[in-house]
Design a protein around this motif. Sequence first.
Motif, PDB file in Angstrom:
ATOM      1  N   LEU A  67       0.842  -1.189   0.000  1.00  0.00           N
ATOM      2  CA  LEU A  67       0.000   0.000   0.000  1.00  0.00           C
ATOM      3  C   LEU A  67       0.882   1.245   0.000  1.00  0.00           C
ATOM      4  O   LEU A  67       1.972   1.250   0.572  1.00  0.00           O
ATOM      5  CB  LEU A  67      -0.891   0.017   1.244  1.00  0.00           C
ATOM      6  CG  LEU A  67      -1.862  -1.146   1.414  1.00  0.00           C
ATOM      7  CD1 LEU A  67      -2.653  -0.977   2.709  1.00  0.00           C
ATOM      8  CD2 LEU A  67      -2.793  -1.273   0.231  1.00  0.00           C
ATOM      9  N   ALA A  68       0.397   2.307  -0.637  1.00  0.00           N
ATOM     10  CA  ALA A  68       1.165   3.549  -0.707  1.00  0.00           C
ATOM     11  C   ALA A  68       0.219   4.741  -0.751  1.00  0.00           C
ATOM     12  O   ALA A  68      -0.930   4.616  -1.189  1.00  0.00           O
ATOM     13  CB  ALA A  68       2.048   3.557  -1.948  1.00  0.00           C
ATOM     14  N   GLN A  69       0.703   5.897  -0.309  1.00  0.00           N
ATOM     15  CA  GLN A  69      -0.085   7.125  -0.379  1.00  0.00           C
ATOM     16  C   GLN A  69       0.198   7.850  -1.688  1.00  0.00           C
ATOM     17  O   GLN A  69       1.336   7.904  -2.148  1.00  0.00           O
ATOM     18  CB  GLN A  69       0.254   8.040   0.787  1.00  0.00           C
ATOM     19  CG  GLN A  69      -0.199   7.510   2.114  1.00  0.00           C
ATOM     20  CD  GLN A  69       0.114   8.479   3.239  1.00  0.00           C
ATOM     21  OE1 GLN A  69       0.819   9.464   3.064  1.00  0.00           O
ATOM     22  NE2 GLN A  69      -0.419   8.192   4.413  1.00  0.00           N
ATOM     23  N   ILE A  70      -0.874   8.404  -2.251  1.00  0.00           N
ATOM     24  CA  ILE A  70      -0.802   9.171  -3.490  1.00  0.00           C
ATOM     25  C   ILE A  70      -1.424  10.533  -3.209  1.00  0.00           C
ATOM     26  O   ILE A  70      -2.413  10.637  -2.479  1.00  0.00           O
ATOM     27  CB  ILE A  70      -1.608   8.469  -4.619  1.00  0.00           C
ATOM     28  CG1 ILE A  70      -1.124   7.044  -4.853  1.00  0.00           C
ATOM     29  CG2 ILE A  70      -1.587   9.270  -5.903  1.00  0.00           C
ATOM     30  CD1 ILE A  70       0.268   6.932  -5.404  1.00  0.00           C
ATOM     31  N   ALA A  79      -8.003  24.461  -5.622  1.00  0.00           N
ATOM     32  CA  ALA A  79      -8.648  23.559  -4.656  1.00  0.00           C
ATOM     33  C   ALA A  79      -7.546  22.887  -3.842  1.00  0.00           C
ATOM     34  O   ALA A  79      -6.390  22.809  -4.275  1.00  0.00           O
ATOM     35  CB  ALA A  79      -9.478  22.515  -5.385  1.00  0.00           C
ATOM     36  N   PRO A  80      -7.883  22.382  -2.659  1.00  0.00           N
ATOM     37  CA  PRO A  80      -6.857  21.702  -1.854  1.00  0.00           C
ATOM     38  C   PRO A  80      -6.434  20.379  -2.506  1.00  0.00           C
ATOM     39  O   PRO A  80      -7.161  19.799  -3.305  1.00  0.00           O
ATOM     40  CB  PRO A  80      -7.552  21.456  -0.510  1.00  0.00           C
ATOM     41  CG  PRO A  80      -9.009  21.536  -0.796  1.00  0.00           C
ATOM     42  CD  PRO A  80      -9.175  22.444  -1.980  1.00  0.00           C
ATOM     43  N   CYS A  81      -5.261  19.930  -2.135  1.00  0.00           N
ATOM     44  CA  CYS A  81      -4.755  18.647  -2.643  1.00  0.00           C
ATOM     45  C   CYS A  81      -5.635  17.504  -2.123  1.00  0.00           C
ATOM     46  O   CYS A  81      -6.126  17.559  -0.997  1.00  0.00           O
ATOM     47  CB  CYS A  81      -3.314  18.419  -2.190  1.00  0.00           C
ATOM     48  SG  CYS A  81      -2.151  19.630  -2.841  1.00  0.00           S
ATOM     49  N   ALA A  82      -5.798  16.504  -2.964  1.00  0.00           N
ATOM     50  CA  ALA A  82      -6.540  15.306  -2.567  1.00  0.00           C
ATOM     51  C   ALA A  82      -5.542  14.167  -2.389  1.00  0.00           C
ATOM     52  O   ALA A  82      -4.535  14.082  -3.095  1.00  0.00           O
ATOM     53  CB  ALA A  82      -7.583  14.948  -3.617  1.00  0.00           C
ATOM     54  N   TRP A  83      -5.831  13.292  -1.439  1.00  0.00           N
ATOM     55  CA  TRP A  83      -4.951  12.167  -1.120  1.00  0.00           C
ATOM     56  C   TRP A  83      -5.708  10.864  -1.328  1.00  0.00           C
ATOM     57  O   TRP A  83      -6.933  10.811  -1.254  1.00  0.00           O
ATOM     58  CB  TRP A  83      -4.498  12.246   0.334  1.00  0.00           C
ATOM     59  CG  TRP A  83      -3.549  13.365   0.628  1.00  0.00           C
ATOM     60  CD1 TRP A  83      -3.817  14.702   0.587  1.00  0.00           C
ATOM     61  CD2 TRP A  83      -2.186  13.243   0.991  1.00  0.00           C
ATOM     62  NE1 TRP A  83      -2.704  15.418   0.905  1.00  0.00           N
ATOM     63  CE2 TRP A  83      -1.679  14.553   1.174  1.00  0.00           C
ATOM     64  CE3 TRP A  83      -1.338  12.164   1.200  1.00  0.00           C
ATOM     65  CZ2 TRP A  83      -0.380  14.806   1.535  1.00  0.00           C
ATOM     66  CZ3 TRP A  83      -0.030  12.424   1.569  1.00  0.00           C
ATOM     67  CH2 TRP A  83       0.452  13.720   1.732  1.00  0.00           C
ATOM     68  N   GLY A  84      -4.965   9.805  -1.566  1.00  0.00           N
ATOM     69  CA  GLY A  84      -5.564   8.486  -1.690  1.00  0.00           C
ATOM     70  C   GLY A  84      -4.558   7.424  -1.293  1.00  0.00           C
ATOM     71  O   GLY A  84      -3.364   7.686  -1.175  1.00  0.00           O
ATOM     72  N   VAL A  85      -5.068   6.232  -1.089  1.00  0.00           N
ATOM     73  CA  VAL A  85      -4.221   5.085  -0.764  1.00  0.00           C
ATOM     74  C   VAL A  85      -4.253   4.141  -1.962  1.00  0.00           C
ATOM     75  O   VAL A  85      -5.321   3.739  -2.419  1.00  0.00           O
ATOM     76  CB  VAL A  85      -4.693   4.368   0.516  1.00  0.00           C
ATOM     77  CG1 VAL A  85      -3.788   3.190   0.820  1.00  0.00           C
ATOM     78  CG2 VAL A  85      -4.735   5.333   1.690  1.00  0.00           C
ATOM     79  N   LEU A  86      -3.071   3.810  -2.451  1.00  0.00           N
ATOM     80  CA  LEU A  86      -2.911   2.943  -3.623  1.00  0.00           C
ATOM     81  C   LEU A  86      -2.829   1.486  -3.194  1.00  0.00           C
ATOM     82  O   LEU A  86      -2.038   1.125  -2.328  1.00  0.00           O
ATOM     83  CB  LEU A  86      -1.637   3.331  -4.378  1.00  0.00           C
ATOM     84  CG  LEU A  86      -1.118   2.363  -5.437  1.00  0.00           C
ATOM     85  CD1 LEU A  86      -2.095   2.263  -6.605  1.00  0.00           C
ATOM     86  CD2 LEU A  86       0.257   2.798  -5.922  1.00  0.00           C
ATOM     87  N   SER A  87      -3.638   0.667  -3.842  1.00  0.00           N
ATOM     88  CA  SER A  87      -3.545  -0.787  -3.731  1.00  0.00           C
ATOM     89  C   SER A  87      -3.428  -1.311  -5.155  1.00  0.00           C
ATOM     90  O   SER A  87      -4.256  -0.968  -6.006  1.00  0.00           O
ATOM     91  CB  SER A  87      -4.798  -1.349  -3.055  1.00  0.00           C
ATOM     92  OG  SER A  87      -4.753  -2.759  -3.044  1.00  0.00           O
ATOM     93  N   ALA A  88      -2.401  -2.110  -5.438  1.00  0.00           N
ATOM     94  CA  ALA A  88      -2.178  -2.551  -6.815  1.00  0.00           C
ATOM     95  C   ALA A  88      -1.648  -3.981  -6.843  1.00  0.00           C
ATOM     96  O   ALA A  88      -0.999  -4.435  -5.900  1.00  0.00           O
ATOM     97  CB  ALA A  88      -1.188  -1.621  -7.512  1.00  0.00           C
ATOM     98  N   MET A 127      -4.377   1.311   5.600  1.00  0.00           N
ATOM     99  CA  MET A 127      -3.965   2.698   5.530  1.00  0.00           C
ATOM    100  C   MET A 127      -5.212   3.500   5.159  1.00  0.00           C
ATOM    101  O   MET A 127      -6.046   3.027   4.384  1.00  0.00           O
ATOM    102  CB  MET A 127      -2.877   2.852   4.461  1.00  0.00           C
ATOM    103  CG  MET A 127      -2.112   4.141   4.504  1.00  0.00           C
ATOM    104  SD  MET A 127      -0.837   4.230   3.200  1.00  0.00           S
ATOM    105  CE  MET A 127       0.380   3.085   3.818  1.00  0.00           C
ATOM    106  N   ALA A 128      -5.344   4.715   5.700  1.00  0.00           N
ATOM    107  CA  ALA A 128      -6.510   5.544   5.405  1.00  0.00           C
ATOM    108  C   ALA A 128      -6.140   7.014   5.362  1.00  0.00           C
ATOM    109  O   ALA A 128      -5.206   7.458   6.035  1.00  0.00           O
ATOM    110  CB  ALA A 128      -7.600   5.303   6.444  1.00  0.00           C
ATOM    111  N   VAL A 129      -6.901   7.772   4.583  1.00  0.00           N
ATOM    112  CA  VAL A 129      -6.795   9.224   4.532  1.00  0.00           C
ATOM    113  C   VAL A 129      -7.831   9.754   5.523  1.00  0.00           C
ATOM    114  O   VAL A 129      -8.976   9.296   5.528  1.00  0.00           O
ATOM    115  CB  VAL A 129      -7.104   9.726   3.100  1.00  0.00           C
ATOM    116  CG1 VAL A 129      -7.172  11.238   3.053  1.00  0.00           C
ATOM    117  CG2 VAL A 129      -6.069   9.186   2.118  1.00  0.00           C
ATOM    118  N   PRO A 130      -7.464  10.715   6.372  1.00  0.00           N
ATOM    119  CA  PRO A 130      -8.425  11.261   7.340  1.00  0.00           C
ATOM    120  C   PRO A 130      -9.689  11.793   6.646  1.00  0.00           C
ATOM    121  O   PRO A 130      -9.638  12.276   5.510  1.00  0.00           O
ATOM    122  CB  PRO A 130      -7.658  12.389   8.028  1.00  0.00           C
ATOM    123  CG  PRO A 130      -6.216  12.050   7.820  1.00  0.00           C
ATOM    124  CD  PRO A 130      -6.141  11.340   6.508  1.00  0.00           C
ATOM    125  N   SER A 131     -10.790  11.730   7.340  1.00  0.00           N
ATOM    126  CA  SER A 131     -12.084  12.105   6.755  1.00  0.00           C
ATOM    127  C   SER A 131     -12.190  13.589   6.418  1.00  0.00           C
ATOM    128  O   SER A 131     -13.009  13.969   5.576  1.00  0.00           O
ATOM    129  CB  SER A 131     -13.224  11.686   7.680  1.00  0.00           C
ATOM    130  OG  SER A 131     -13.081  12.339   8.926  1.00  0.00           O
TER     131      SER A 131
END
Length: 186
Positions: A67-70, A79-88, A127-131
């Motif tokens: 898993l990795a953060q993007i 607009a503010p940056c958006a984050w996500g968690v990569l699963s591949a 892994m999670a991005v805060p709400s």
Amino acid sequence: MKYLLCLPVLLAGCGLMRDVHDPAKDRQYVSVINALTWTNPVSGKRDGVRTAWPITELGSHEEIFPLAQIKHCPLGGAAPCAWGVLSASRNVARYSYLPGGVAVDLALSVDVHRRQQDRRRNFHTSMAVPSDVPALSHRKAFDQTVTLPYGKVYTIELSYGMQFAICALRMDEAGRPLDRCDIPYI
């Protein structure tokens, strides 16, 4: 009648014959290098995973990337940056030798969302991005036969700066590469 008795021996011998394009006839083997890369959201540098496998071990072999953060920031900062968690994951269901290369049935799955988890035998991670942070949502599945000439990198460009690269090279019996795959170490 004596020809009928020889037929099973001849047919058994056919099963031992190698593919005419198989480098094993020259005491070589094929290795496949692949890499999934992205921009590290904190450092801004290239990050990812690079692995190499003997092609004979790839039949129906699934590689699950960690898993990795993007992060994705809109141009101009409107607009503010958006984050996500990569699963591949990557799977090679089949391969065949060709003149000067190999063909692989490649399946690549990329999934970016707010939350991801990876559950494998004896290994669990999440892994999670805060709400309160904008989240990315992206899913891409790639499934096709890819021809890989020895030493040539095949690249799949993905969203948010992610990239998958794969290359095949011949190795001599001592494990030294006979071709060069320009997939950098990370």
